[in-house]
Design a protein around this motif. Structure first.
Motif, mmCIF file in Angstrom:
data_model
loop_
_atom_site.group_PDB
_atom_site.id
_atom_site.type_symbol
_atom_site.label_atom_id
_atom_site.label_comp_id
_atom_site.label_asym_id
_atom_site.label_seq_id
_atom_site.Cartn_x
_atom_site.Cartn_y
_atom_site.Cartn_z
ATOM 1 N N GLY A 195 0.674 -1.270 0.000
ATOM 2 C CA GLY A 195 -0.012 0.090 0.099
ATOM 3 C C GLY A 195 0.758 1.379 -0.021
ATOM 4 N N TRP A 196 1.790 1.095 0.753
ATOM 5 C CA TRP A 196 2.949 2.361 0.714
ATOM 6 C C TRP A 196 3.406 2.886 -0.558
ATOM 7 N N GLN A 197 3.785 1.604 -1.356
ATOM 8 C CA GLN A 197 4.200 2.064 -2.661
ATOM 9 C C GLN A 197 3.147 2.496 -3.448
ATOM 10 N N VAL A 198 1.761 2.254 -3.562
ATOM 11 C CA VAL A 198 0.675 2.759 -4.332
ATOM 12 C C VAL A 198 0.749 4.249 -3.916
ATOM 13 N N ILE A 199 0.776 4.719 -2.844
ATOM 14 C CA ILE A 199 0.526 6.319 -2.748
ATOM 15 C C ILE A 199 1.851 6.843 -2.970
ATOM 16 N N GLY A 200 3.170 6.086 -2.642
ATOM 17 C CA GLY A 200 4.440 6.557 -3.148
ATOM 18 C C GLY A 200 4.612 6.876 -4.590
ATOM 19 N N TRP A 201 4.362 5.870 -5.282
ATOM 20 C CA TRP A 201 4.686 6.156 -6.672
ATOM 21 C C TRP A 201 3.446 7.201 -7.368
ATOM 22 N N ALA A 202 2.408 7.328 -6.652
ATOM 23 C CA ALA A 202 1.399 8.135 -7.115
ATOM 24 C C ALA A 202 1.769 9.630 -6.873
ATOM 25 N N LEU A 203 2.371 9.650 -5.656
ATOM 26 C CA LEU A 203 2.923 11.143 -5.307
ATOM 27 C C LEU A 203 4.050 11.459 -6.316
ATOM 28 N N VAL A 204 4.945 10.531 -6.588
ATOM 29 C CA VAL A 204 6.228 10.895 -7.318
ATOM 30 C C VAL A 204 5.796 11.228 -8.662
ATOM 31 N N LEU A 205 4.805 10.173 -9.140
ATOM 32 C CA LEU A 205 4.040 10.396 -10.577
ATOM 33 C C LEU A 205 3.797 12.002 -10.813
ATOM 34 N N CYS A 206 3.340 12.740 -9.723
ATOM 35 C CA CYS A 206 2.965 14.213 -9.941
ATOM 36 C C CYS A 206 4.102 15.144 -9.833
ATOM 37 N N LEU A 207 5.157 14.987 -9.459
ATOM 38 C CA LEU A 207 6.210 15.856 -9.225
ATOM 39 C C LEU A 207 6.329 16.487 -10.646
ATOM 40 N N PRO A 208 6.382 16.181 -11.713
ATOM 41 C CA PRO A 208 6.598 17.041 -13.057
ATOM 42 C C PRO A 208 5.443 18.154 -12.831
ATOM 43 N N LEU A 209 4.321 17.840 -12.253
ATOM 44 C CA LEU A 209 3.224 18.931 -12.153
ATOM 45 C C LEU A 209 3.341 19.794 -10.905
ATOM 46 N N THR A 210 3.721 19.112 -9.846
ATOM 47 C CA THR A 210 3.591 19.790 -8.689
ATOM 48 C C THR A 210 4.720 20.772 -8.051
ATOM 49 N N VAL A 211 5.865 20.433 -8.820
ATOM 50 C CA VAL A 211 7.033 21.395 -8.522
ATOM 51 C C VAL A 211 6.938 22.605 -9.208
ATOM 52 N N PRO A 212 6.557 22.730 -10.579
ATOM 53 C CA PRO A 212 6.462 23.834 -11.458
ATOM 54 C C PRO A 212 5.329 24.663 -10.738
ATOM 55 N N ALA A 213 3.980 24.052 -10.363
ATOM 56 C CA ALA A 213 2.942 24.459 -9.814
ATOM 57 C C ALA A 213 3.337 25.301 -8.373
ATOM 58 N N ALA A 214 4.064 24.414 -7.718
ATOM 59 C CA ALA A 214 4.405 25.158 -6.219
ATOM 60 C C ALA A 214 5.445 26.349 -6.685
ATOM 61 N N ALA A 215 6.445 26.380 -7.513
ATOM 62 C CA ALA A 215 6.924 27.518 -7.952
ATOM 63 C C ALA A 215 6.269 28.672 -8.457
ATOM 64 N N LEU A 216 5.318 28.453 -9.193
ATOM 65 C CA LEU A 216 4.470 29.487 -9.843
ATOM 66 C C LEU A 216 3.492 29.989 -8.694
ATOM 67 N N ALA A 217 2.943 29.039 -8.095
ATOM 68 C CA ALA A 217 2.044 29.593 -7.037
ATOM 69 C C ALA A 217 2.657 30.370 -5.917
ATOM 70 N N LEU A 218 3.929 30.303 -5.383
ATOM 71 C CA LEU A 218 4.361 30.797 -4.478
ATOM 72 C C LEU A 218 5.103 32.139 -4.984
ATOM 73 N N SER A 219 5.007 32.436 -6.103
ATOM 74 C CA SER A 219 5.444 33.736 -6.748
ATOM 75 C C SER A 219 4.324 34.655 -6.883
ATOM 76 N N PHE A 220 3.251 34.122 -6.843
ATOM 77 C CA PHE A 220 2.067 34.939 -7.021
ATOM 78 C C PHE A 220 1.339 35.030 -5.605
ATOM 79 N N GLU A 221 1.239 34.039 -4.756
ATOM 80 C CA GLU A 221 0.404 34.277 -3.552
ATOM 81 C C GLU A 221 1.339 34.385 -2.238
ATOM 82 N N PRO A 222 0.853 35.343 -1.396
ATOM 83 C CA PRO A 222 1.743 35.733 -0.413
ATOM 84 C C PRO A 222 1.951 34.639 0.750
ATOM 85 N N VAL A 223 3.084 34.397 1.257
ATOM 86 C CA VAL A 223 3.334 33.200 2.278
ATOM 87 C C VAL A 223 3.895 34.158 3.725
#
Length: 306
Positions: A195-223
């Motif tokens: 089970g941990w590999q199911v969610i683990g690979w699902a999370l890693v699979l999303c990295l090409p989307l989530t890393v650019p999204a995080a960089a873009l969102a952090l540049s526009f939204e105040p932290v």
């Protein structure tokens, strides 16, 4: 004349070791997952104190993927088979991206009590997705108890929010559907891979989307790095997004998707308890009555056979 043997044969004694209750380990793991998930909405409210909605979703996903990727590398887990990758994409779309984003957008204008209606309906929706996807056929008693429990939770959460629908309900309805699909597909995959590999690979699979999204969102939204904001995003990443799903998928694989999903009937009530302790919200006298009704329904679904 027959001679009797002077030796007497002692009766054999069979010692039976105590047996663990069937499905107890799976039920315990699924219950731990529900407990972790029950903190998701309060942690999201905390996280929104320090991050914008898009930043919060992207950052929590990236952090959870880093944790999962480290575990996968440390244990030298091979890449998943090609035949499992479509299922992992469904898990990623549902529980890594879809549900966190839609519920975070909803919690900008909705209280945790109102948002908990999603969790109250999620067990029934997951059981329906399971029946369609995997051909499971729970008993009539199972369905009656599931509908009763979902109805009790729905009535309670609607009463808590004053009975009025909000603009956030569209987000919550979408979150309900994508999460049920992700849970069902993840539970199916957890039967053929840990089970941990199911969610683990699902999370890693999303990295090409989530890393650019995080960089873009952090540049526009105040932290604003407040204590609540940091604690919220850390729990969402490590607890809700990774560890909670690890034990949840293991539990579903052990006791079946329909039965495991019914344990989530208790999740809205746990969320309300955390909301009182962490957010200072107030509960009505209906809470213990609903809790008793939900526990009865859970007991019935756990005893009913498919």
């Amino acid at each position: 004349m027959r001679t009797q043997s002077s030796a007497t044969t002692a009766p054999s004694i069979t010692v039976t070791a105590p047996r663990e209750r069937p499905g107890f380990g799976g039920t315990l793991q699924a219950a731990l997952g529900v407990t972790a998930f029950s903190l998701t909405f309060p942690a999201t409210v905390w996280g929104l104190e320090g991050f914008g909605p898009w930043s919060l979703v992207a950052v929590r996903s990236v952090l959870a993927a880093v944790i999962a990727g480290f575990c996968l590398l440390l244990l030298r887990v091979p890449l998943p088979d090609r035949r499992h990758r479509a299922g992992l994409a469904v898990v990623a779309a549902g529980v890594v991206l879809g549900f966190p984003l839609l519920t975070t957008l909803a919690l900008q204008t909705s209280t945790t009590a109102h948002a908990a209606v999603v969790v109250g309906l999620l067990p029934l929706t997951t059981a329906l997705f399971s029946a369609l996807r995997m051909g499971t056929r729970p008993s009539r008693t199972f369905w009656v108890a599931a509908l009763a429990g979902a109805g009790a939770v729905l009535a309670f959460t609607v009463q808590q929010s004053g009975g009025a629908l909000t603009a956030a309900d569209g987000y919550l309805a979408g979150a309900l559907l994508v999460c049920a699909a992700g849970y069902t597909e993840g539970g199916r995959l957890a039967r053929v891979m840990p089970g941990w590999q199911v969610i683990g690979w699902a999370l890693v699979l999303c990295l090409p989307l989530t890393v650019p999204a995080a960089a873009l969102a952090l540049s526009f939204e105040p932290v604003s790095l407040t204590a609540h904001g940091v604690a919220g995003v850390l729990w969402l990443a490590a607890g809700s997004q990774f560890l909670g799903l690890v034990v949840w998928y293991r539990g579903m694989a052990a006791i079946g998707i329909p039965r495991a999903s019914q344990l989530q009937l208790a999740q809205p009530l746990l969320t309300l308890v955390w909301s009182v302790l962490l957010l200072g919200e107030h509960l009505t006298v209906a809470a213990p009555l609903t809790a008793a009704a939900v526990l009865v329904c859970i007991a019935v679904t756990q005893r009913s056979r498919s």
